[in-house]
Design a protein around this motif. Sequence first.
Motif, PDB file in Angstrom:
ATOM      1  N   ARG A 267       0.831  -1.202   0.000  1.00 45.22           N
ATOM      2  CA  ARG A 267       0.000   0.000   0.000  1.00 45.22           C
ATOM      3  C   ARG A 267       0.871   1.261   0.000  1.00 45.22           C
ATOM      4  O   ARG A 267       0.572   2.238  -0.674  1.00 45.22           O
ATOM      5  CB  ARG A 267      -0.943   0.013   1.197  1.00 45.22           C
ATOM      6  CG  ARG A 267      -2.066   1.038   0.959  1.00 45.22           C
ATOM      7  CD  ARG A 267      -2.857   1.417   2.191  1.00 45.22           C
ATOM      8  NE  ARG A 267      -3.447   0.404   2.969  1.00 45.22           N
ATOM      9  CZ  ARG A 267      -4.750   0.095   3.033  1.00 45.22           C
ATOM     10  NH1 ARG A 267      -5.602   0.721   2.255  1.00 45.22           N
ATOM     11  NH2 ARG A 267      -5.200  -0.814   3.857  1.00 45.22           N
ATOM     12  N   GLN A 268       1.974   1.213   0.747  1.00 41.54           N
ATOM     13  CA  GLN A 268       2.875   2.355   0.793  1.00 41.54           C
ATOM     14  C   GLN A 268       3.550   2.565  -0.553  1.00 41.54           C
ATOM     15  O   GLN A 268       3.766   3.711  -0.981  1.00 41.54           O
ATOM     16  CB  GLN A 268       3.927   2.152   1.885  1.00 41.54           C
ATOM     17  CG  GLN A 268       4.817   3.375   2.113  1.00 41.54           C
ATOM     18  CD  GLN A 268       4.019   4.597   2.522  1.00 41.54           C
ATOM     19  OE1 GLN A 268       3.213   4.531   3.457  1.00 41.54           O
ATOM     20  NE2 GLN A 268       4.216   5.721   1.829  1.00 41.54           N
TER      21      GLN A 268
ATOM     22  N   ALA B  21       1.115   4.402  -2.536  1.00 41.07           N
ATOM     23  CA  ALA B  21       0.994   5.773  -2.043  1.00 41.07           C
ATOM     24  C   ALA B  21       2.166   6.625  -2.502  1.00 41.07           C
ATOM     25  O   ALA B  21       1.991   7.798  -2.866  1.00 41.07           O
ATOM     26  CB  ALA B  21       0.903   5.769  -0.522  1.00 41.07           C
TER      27      ALA B  21
ATOM     28  N   ALA C 220      -4.017   6.068  -4.513  1.00 43.13           N
ATOM     29  CA  ALA C 220      -4.782   5.728  -3.314  1.00 43.13           C
ATOM     30  C   ALA C 220      -5.355   4.330  -3.486  1.00 43.13           C
ATOM     31  O   ALA C 220      -6.162   4.093  -4.389  1.00 43.13           O
ATOM     32  CB  ALA C 220      -5.903   6.737  -3.098  1.00 43.13           C
TER      33      ALA C 220
END
Length: 401
Positions: free
Chosen positions: A207-208, A211, A216
Amino acid sequence: MTQDLEHRTADERAADLATALAAQIASAQALSGYAALSGVDASSVTTMADLAKLPVLRKSELVSAQSSTPPLGGLAGPVSGFSHVFQSPGPIYEPGNIDGDWFRLGRFLKAAGIGCGDVVQNCFGYHLTPAGMMFESGARAVGATVLPAGTGQTELQARAAKDVGSTAYAGTPDYLKVILEKADEMGLELAIKKAAVSGGALFPSLRQYYADRGIACTQCYATADLGLIAYESEAMEGMIVDEGVIVEIVTPGTGDPVAEGEVGEVVVTTLNPDYPLIRFATGDMSAVLAGQSPCGRTNTRIKGWMGRADQTTKIKGMFVRPEQVAQLVGSHDAIDRARIVATRNGEMDEMIVKIETNLCDPEAFQDAIVAALKLKGQVELVAPGELPRDGIVIEDIRKYD
């Protein structure tokens, strides 16, 4: 997909549940596959406590019912009443409709910020299994345009994303990274800024990564049988239970609700009269997260996927079940025993198939593995007697924290 449903008070939700639940029990009783509910007074089932008194329906019972009363086990009307019928490993057949956001994925896509003006590159499969169509109908419900990309052919995926101007991705958590890296290699700058993922674990590191690239990424919990169960919002604090289902967390194997906050098996009742699954045991583990989401949606939250209540494991977005391992062993005379190990290579799922055999050629088993498990895997051969006799046929050594 009514926004007002998501912001009901507890009293409003309970009142609506009383009416919807009684009607859903009556819908189920009208079907031949729900003989177990024949003595139940549907009008008396109006609360979660009433629901908890009913029997749990397990996946194995679904397979058995479909075997004796094909194709849907008497748990839905004839397939001619649906726009689609899908097949998942087992085999298990699921009905579906393309119109009206039948699987309710539109609620998740809206929460993910996807809507009119977006082009969704839908990288879920469209063949036999329903995931592609589930996200397709959800995207249509929120007014987005769909590029039905399906799985594989990464170079073509990257080129299409550039040419069409895809702004959003739908697919398993790790495949978007593969597309992005291929686009980098090809010198293509993609416009994808939103990702709606499911079918596997979304690790914090992945997820990072998204990001850091300005994407998103939010996830949902959905199954072929039940459609959307729960979803993340922009708050990213737990998963909010969808308004079209009732979720219970129970002690595995019993169906008895656990105390709030305790980990247990997810049992789901749908409110869709077309396919009224009542207390359907998913085999997934989770727990209720106390309080309400900061985003303003008021329904119960769960902590997300926390493992399996049995050995059934999802690898690369596909369930692998113990009965499939038994099928693999029985399909090849040279296999004495087999053990599936789910692991990771970076951000990608990998499947290792350990086989007890006297043969020395791993390639001799690839066709049998794909036929039984519907996935390719790395084969490790061991001598007869070397696999542990601990009852485990599917071992998940991935880390989820």
